[in-house]
Design a protein around this motif. Sequence first.
Motif, short mmCIF file in Angstrom:
data_model
loop_
_atom_site.label_atom_id
_atom_site.label_comp_id
_atom_site.label_asym_id
_atom_site.label_seq_id
_atom_site.Cartn_x
_atom_site.Cartn_y
_atom_site.Cartn_z
N GLU A 84 -54.18 -32.31 20.06
CA GLU A 84 -54.17 -30.97 19.48
C GLU A 84 -55.24 -30.82 18.41
N LEU A 85 -55.56 -29.56 18.08
CA LEU A 85 -56.57 -29.28 17.06
C LEU A 85 -56.21 -27.99 16.33
N ALA A 86 -56.80 -27.81 15.15
CA ALA A 86 -56.54 -26.63 14.34
C ALA A 86 -57.80 -26.27 13.57
N VAL A 87 -58.01 -24.98 13.36
CA VAL A 87 -59.20 -24.48 12.68
C VAL A 87 -58.84 -24.03 11.28
N ALA A 95 -59.98 -29.43 12.79
CA ALA A 95 -59.32 -30.71 12.57
C ALA A 95 -58.66 -31.17 13.86
N LEU A 96 -58.83 -32.45 14.20
CA LEU A 96 -58.28 -33.02 15.42
C LEU A 96 -57.21 -34.04 15.09
N GLY A 128 -49.27 -32.86 17.10
CA GLY A 128 -49.30 -31.46 16.70
C GLY A 128 -49.94 -31.29 15.35
N ILE A 129 -50.70 -30.20 15.17
CA ILE A 129 -51.42 -30.00 13.91
C ILE A 129 -51.58 -28.51 13.62
N VAL A 130 -51.41 -28.15 12.36
CA VAL A 130 -51.53 -26.77 11.89
C VAL A 130 -52.41 -26.77 10.65
N GLY A 347 -56.11 -29.69 23.82
CA GLY A 347 -55.97 -28.80 22.67
C GLY A 347 -57.01 -27.70 22.68
N LEU A 348 -56.62 -26.49 22.21
CA LEU A 348 -57.48 -25.31 22.27
C LEU A 348 -57.52 -24.59 20.93
#
Length: 362
Positions: A84-87, A95-96, A128-130, A347-348
């Motif tokens: 997963e990734l988050a901006v 961030a990965l 999982g990442i936020v 992840g998107l």
Amino acid sequence: MTSFPASRNAHVGKTMLRLAAPALWLAGCSPAAADLPPPEVVADGAMEGQVLFVTNKGEDTLSKVDLATGEEVQRVDSCTTPHELAVSPDGRHVALGCYGGRSITILRTADLVVVKEIELGEGARPHGIVWHANGNLYATAEGREAMVRVEDPLGEAPVLAEFKTNKKGTHMLTVAPDGSAAWTVDMGSGTVTRIDLAGDSPPLSVPMGEEPEGISLSPDGTALWVSARGSNEAFELDPATLEVRKRLETGRFPLRLAIRPQGDVAITSNLEDATLSVIELASGELTRTIKVGGPGQAEQRFQVTVLWSDDGSRIYVAETGSNTVAEVDYAGGKVLRHFLVGEDGDGLAVVALPESEGSGDE
């Protein structure tokens, strides 16, 4: 009804294998790229200035796709088995979660240069990442049966706090709008867990279907939705008590659930159908099914992660088996384009890159 050999029993077996032997799961959680025709590159001027980021867990890379042209414009080495990734809230960093390791890797969105590695502890296996509007990063640490909050992630000395779930397979998560609580799905234990981020209350865990994996909180924070991939169900829960308010059947193997930013509907990504189930949140009813690949292509496409565009008009669907991402028109229910990315894309994130950003800014 598809009859491909990667049946539910095989998927459940893979999950148990992953919990017992992570290296084998990481190497074999999706089939080889299918023998499908390459996607046609189609331009779309309405997407000018927006890019799609995709983690390619099969080759440890990150792809960047220009959504105006439909072309992959950059692919870089990332970290061990990124999922997963988050901006960041300002769109300047991504961030990965390095699921095959113990860290979060942060890159600049402008040029995909790594600017930070944040260690989460021995055996963390973040998934999982936020990246919250408050600036904090939140990630599950599956190998530590925990989730982690990272304050000031781009600073000289990020501040880490670990919150134990004490559950197996703590995989995906969502965070309250005010950052006061987080919720995880724990596939190995078959539970949903609420975590008090103030640290005043112990974690609250309840059983939820079979192999819960998808999770999303409504934009106003009043409803928590979870999908259970092993029992083909979706649930609405009270975020505070985890009491079930609504339950419905979905498509087959709903391993992701995502609520539209407008807060009116949710979709589940159904791997064994290659479809999306559309759920009206007010009524808790399944209103329609969107065919992405359909049962005939379910094994070849191996559909996983889903993501809404900010305006809710498009849905992006990672197709791990064919190394593609599908772009779907929500209103019409039609696949608009396929983007070719790296091996086992998962992840998107979609970002409108800041016009003033410079590659040297951190």
